[in-house]
Structure formats: structure tokens, C-alpha cells
Design a protein around this motif. Structure first.
Motif, PDB file in Angstrom:
ATOM      1  N   PHE A 106       0.836  -1.203   0.000  1.00  0.00           N
ATOM      2  CA  PHE A 106       0.000   0.000   0.000  1.00  0.00           C
ATOM      3  C   PHE A 106       0.869   1.251   0.000  1.00  0.00           C
ATOM      4  O   PHE A 106       1.966   1.272   0.580  1.00  0.00           O
ATOM      5  N   GLY A 107       0.337   2.314  -0.616  1.00  0.00           N
ATOM      6  CA  GLY A 107       0.947   3.621  -0.489  1.00  0.00           C
ATOM      7  C   GLY A 107       0.617   4.225   0.858  1.00  0.00           C
ATOM      8  O   GLY A 107      -0.277   3.763   1.574  1.00  0.00           O
ATOM      9  N   ILE A 108       1.311   5.293   1.219  1.00  0.00           N
ATOM     10  CA  ILE A 108       1.162   5.880   2.552  1.00  0.00           C
ATOM     11  C   ILE A 108      -0.255   6.410   2.789  1.00  0.00           C
ATOM     12  O   ILE A 108      -0.789   6.305   3.892  1.00  0.00           O
ATOM     13  N   GLU A 109      -0.894   6.971   1.763  1.00  0.00           N
ATOM     14  CA  GLU A 109      -2.244   7.499   1.955  1.00  0.00           C
ATOM     15  C   GLU A 109      -3.239   6.379   2.216  1.00  0.00           C
ATOM     16  O   GLU A 109      -4.187   6.540   3.004  1.00  0.00           O
ATOM     17  N   GLN A 110      -3.043   5.236   1.564  1.00  0.00           N
ATOM     18  CA  GLN A 110      -3.917   4.088   1.821  1.00  0.00           C
ATOM     19  C   GLN A 110      -3.717   3.560   3.231  1.00  0.00           C
ATOM     20  O   GLN A 110      -4.672   3.180   3.918  1.00  0.00           O
ATOM     21  N   VAL A 111      -2.469   3.543   3.690  1.00  0.00           N
ATOM     22  CA  VAL A 111      -2.179   3.106   5.059  1.00  0.00           C
ATOM     23  C   VAL A 111      -2.840   4.044   6.065  1.00  0.00           C
ATOM     24  O   VAL A 111      -3.459   3.601   7.046  1.00  0.00           O
ATOM     25  N   LYS A 112      -2.732   5.335   5.821  1.00  0.00           N
ATOM     26  CA  LYS A 112      -3.353   6.312   6.713  1.00  0.00           C
ATOM     27  C   LYS A 112      -4.870   6.114   6.776  1.00  0.00           C
ATOM     28  O   LYS A 112      -5.478   6.187   7.846  1.00  0.00           O
ATOM     29  N   HIS A 113      -5.462   5.852   5.627  1.00  0.00           N
ATOM     30  CA  HIS A 113      -6.916   5.653   5.578  1.00  0.00           C
ATOM     31  C   HIS A 113      -7.326   4.463   6.438  1.00  0.00           C
ATOM     32  O   HIS A 113      -8.330   4.525   7.164  1.00  0.00           O
ATOM     33  N   CYS A 114      -6.568   3.384   6.388  1.00  0.00           N
ATOM     34  CA  CYS A 114      -6.901   2.186   7.172  1.00  0.00           C
ATOM     35  C   CYS A 114      -6.828   2.478   8.666  1.00  0.00           C
ATOM     36  O   CYS A 114      -7.668   2.008   9.440  1.00  0.00           O
ATOM     37  N   LEU A 115      -5.832   3.257   9.072  1.00  0.00           N
ATOM     38  CA  LEU A 115      -5.733   3.631  10.484  1.00  0.00           C
ATOM     39  C   LEU A 115      -6.889   4.527  10.901  1.00  0.00           C
ATOM     40  O   LEU A 115      -7.473   4.358  11.977  1.00  0.00           O
ATOM     41  N   GLU A 116      -7.208   5.478  10.045  1.00  0.00           N
ATOM     42  CA  GLU A 116      -8.310   6.397  10.367  1.00  0.00           C
ATOM     43  C   GLU A 116      -9.634   5.661  10.464  1.00  0.00           C
ATOM     44  O   GLU A 116     -10.505   6.035  11.267  1.00  0.00           O
ATOM     45  N   MET A 117      -9.795   4.590   9.684  1.00  0.00           N
ATOM     46  CA  MET A 117     -11.026   3.805   9.721  1.00  0.00           C
ATOM     47  C   MET A 117     -11.275   3.209  11.096  1.00  0.00           C
ATOM     48  O   MET A 117     -12.415   2.999  11.499  1.00  0.00           O
ATOM     49  N   VAL A 118     -10.207   2.892  11.827  1.00  0.00           N
ATOM     50  CA  VAL A 118     -10.357   2.285  13.154  1.00  0.00           C
ATOM     51  C   VAL A 118     -10.071   3.287  14.267  1.00  0.00           C
ATOM     52  O   VAL A 118      -9.894   2.913  15.426  1.00  0.00           O
ATOM     53  N   GLY A 119     -10.026   4.581  13.910  1.00  0.00           N
ATOM     54  CA  GLY A 119      -9.905   5.634  14.912  1.00  0.00           C
ATOM     55  C   GLY A 119      -8.524   5.816  15.492  1.00  0.00           C
ATOM     56  O   GLY A 119      -8.380   6.305  16.625  1.00  0.00           O
ATOM     57  N   LEU A 120      -7.475   5.439  14.750  1.00  0.00           N
ATOM     58  CA  LEU A 120      -6.109   5.635  15.209  1.00  0.00           C
ATOM     59  C   LEU A 120      -5.454   6.727  14.372  1.00  0.00           C
ATOM     60  O   LEU A 120      -5.484   6.670  13.144  1.00  0.00           O
ATOM     61  N   SER A 121      -4.869   7.709  15.034  1.00  0.00           N
ATOM     62  CA  SER A 121      -4.264   8.839  14.337  1.00  0.00           C
ATOM     63  C   SER A 121      -2.972   8.413  13.644  1.00  0.00           C
ATOM     64  O   SER A 121      -2.042   7.925  14.295  1.00  0.00           O
ATOM     65  N   PRO A 122      -2.884   8.596  12.317  1.00  0.00           N
ATOM     66  CA  PRO A 122      -1.647   8.228  11.612  1.00  0.00           C
ATOM     67  C   PRO A 122      -0.418   8.935  12.167  1.00  0.00           C
ATOM     68  O   PRO A 122       0.666   8.340  12.226  1.00  0.00           O
TER      69      PRO A 122
END
Length: 239
Positions: A106-122
Motif C-alpha cells: 500500500f501507499g502511505i495514503e492508503q495506510v493512513k486511511h486504514c488507520l483512520e477507519m479504526v480511529g487511530l491517528s496516523p
């Protein structure tokens, strides 16, 4: 997507899964609701093919293919993923690296999105190591983020609310709904009727048998009336 036909499996001369029939459609969230000891986790083992869990009767079909004789890794390559009640104890990776691997680079933006989906700040969690400094709830959410990244065809979630604090639960449930919106089928296994509110259909399991299937509201009502006050858990009386 997943069809289970007259499935049987026993231990020490007793049937734990007893003639179970069910099917999960593509993109469907299918809930299995049952008290502890009613066969829920055994069902996950049988679908995933772990350890010595081999059906003694019936069939498990995934996209029309019988899973009999296939290893865990073969089932995983077909698109089946399993998240256990206890988060997997992965050590020695940063969160960012773990999610990149889960998402197949995954690219960094996709990784950030996955974290944000579960409420964790990138900004806080990308560079965190997966180690003992993370709480059980944080590990659980990171594992859910990895499942979102994997985009499996079928995700089996065993008690996804276990070890999760009350404020975090809606975030876990939101990530499950996101998986469904992405086209993943989800088998949601729990003893908590609040968790299955997001499901499309829910079945009640006891003694390795499905006793009723309906909407989340219908099934939760039946579960409260017939299971939560039952004096003979896992020894169901035919109704």
C-alpha cells in the motif's frame, strides 16, 4: 461465497458441530450469535482448516470449491482471512510496515486511511512499533486496519469486540461495515447482540446447530428470550 452443508465435527465422542447449514453471500455481513461453549470458535477453525480440525461430515464450499484437504495457506490464498478473539502477537514491525505488507505494498495514503477507519491517528501510530507498549485494544484496532488493507473475499471475525473499550467499539464496527462496502463478505461471530446490529442476517448457534436466522432485531430478541437465561447452555432443547 461461503456455503456450509450438513457440517459435523466432534471431540471426545461428542458432536460439537452437529449438522450445521448456512451460506454467506458476497459482500454480506453474516452474524453468528451464541453463548460461550456453543461451537462458535470450533466453526471458525473448521472453515480456516487450523490444526486438526477436519469435518467428520458435510462440506464447506468457498466460491463453489470444496475446502476439504486444503491447508490454511491455500485457503488464505483463495481470499479467506481470520481474526482471532485475541489479537495476533506480531512483534518487530512498525505499524506502517505491517499495514503496507497487509495491503500488498500500500501507499502511505492508503495506510493512513486504514488507520483512520479504526480511529487511530496516523501521526501517532504510523511509527509505533508493534510491541508490548500497545494496549490490547490498540492491537485489536491495528489488526482490524490490516484486515481492511487486505481486502479479503471472506473475513472471519471471532469476537471482534473482545478487549475493546466502549468508545472504540463503534470504530471497530465501522471498519467491518467498510469491508462489506468494499465487497468483502464478513462472518461476524460473537456472544454480544449489540455487535450483530450491523449484520444483514444473524443466526443463533447452540450445541453446534443453528436454531433460527433472521434480522438483527429479530434474532437478538429471540437470543435474549431463549439463550441468555437458558439453564442448559450447549444442551439445547428443541423449540
Amino acid at each position: 461465497m461461503l456455503s456450509i452443508e450438513n457440517l459435523q465435527w466432534g471431540l471426545n465422542g461428542k458432536l460439537v458441530i452437529d449438522g450445521l447449514n448456512m451460506h454467506v453471500g458476497r459482500g454480506e455481513i453474516y452474524g453468528i450469535l451464541g453463548e460461550n461453549g456453543t461451537g462458535k470458535t470450533s466453526l471458525t477453525h473448521l472453515i480456516m482448516g487450523t490444526n486438526n480440525y477436519k469435518p467428520t461430515g458435510g462440506d464447506i464450499l468457498f466460491e463453489g470449491q470444496n475446502l476439504a484437504g486444503l491447508s490454511i495457506s491455500q485457503r488464505a490464498r483463495m481470499g479467506i482471512s481470520l481474526a482471532w478473539q485475541e489479537p495476533v502477537r506480531i512483534e518487530g514491525l512498525m505499524v506502517e510496515d505491517y499495514l503496507r505488507i497487509s495491503g500488498k505494498n500500500f501507499g502511505i495514503e492508503q495506510v493512513k486511511h486504514c488507520l483512520e477507519m479504526v480511529g487511530l491517528s496516523p501521526s501517532i501510530y504510523l511509527s509505533r512499533d508493534i510491541d508490548s507498549t500497545l494496549s490490547g485494544g490498540e492491537r485489536k484496532r491495528i489488526e482490524m486496519a490490516s484486515l481492511v488493507a487486505m481486502h479479503p473475499k471472506l473475513a472471519i471475525l471471532d469476537e471482534p469486540d473482545s478487549g475493546v473499550d466502549i468508545p472504540s467499539l463503534p470504530l471497530i464496527l465501522n471498519s467491518i461495515m467498510e469491508m462489506s462496502r468494499q465487497g468483502s463478505s464478513v462472518l461476524l461471530i460473537t456472544h454480544n447482540e449489540k455487535v450483530v446490529e450491523i449484520a444483514h442476517r444473524v443466526s443463533v448457534l447452540c450445541g453446534g446447530k443453528i436454531f433460527m436466522t433472521g434480522t438483527p432485531a429479530e434474532t437478538s430478541h429471540w437470543f435474549k428470550d431463549n439463550c441468555q437465561t437458558c439453564p442448559h447452555i450447549n444442551e439445547p432443547v428443541e423449540l
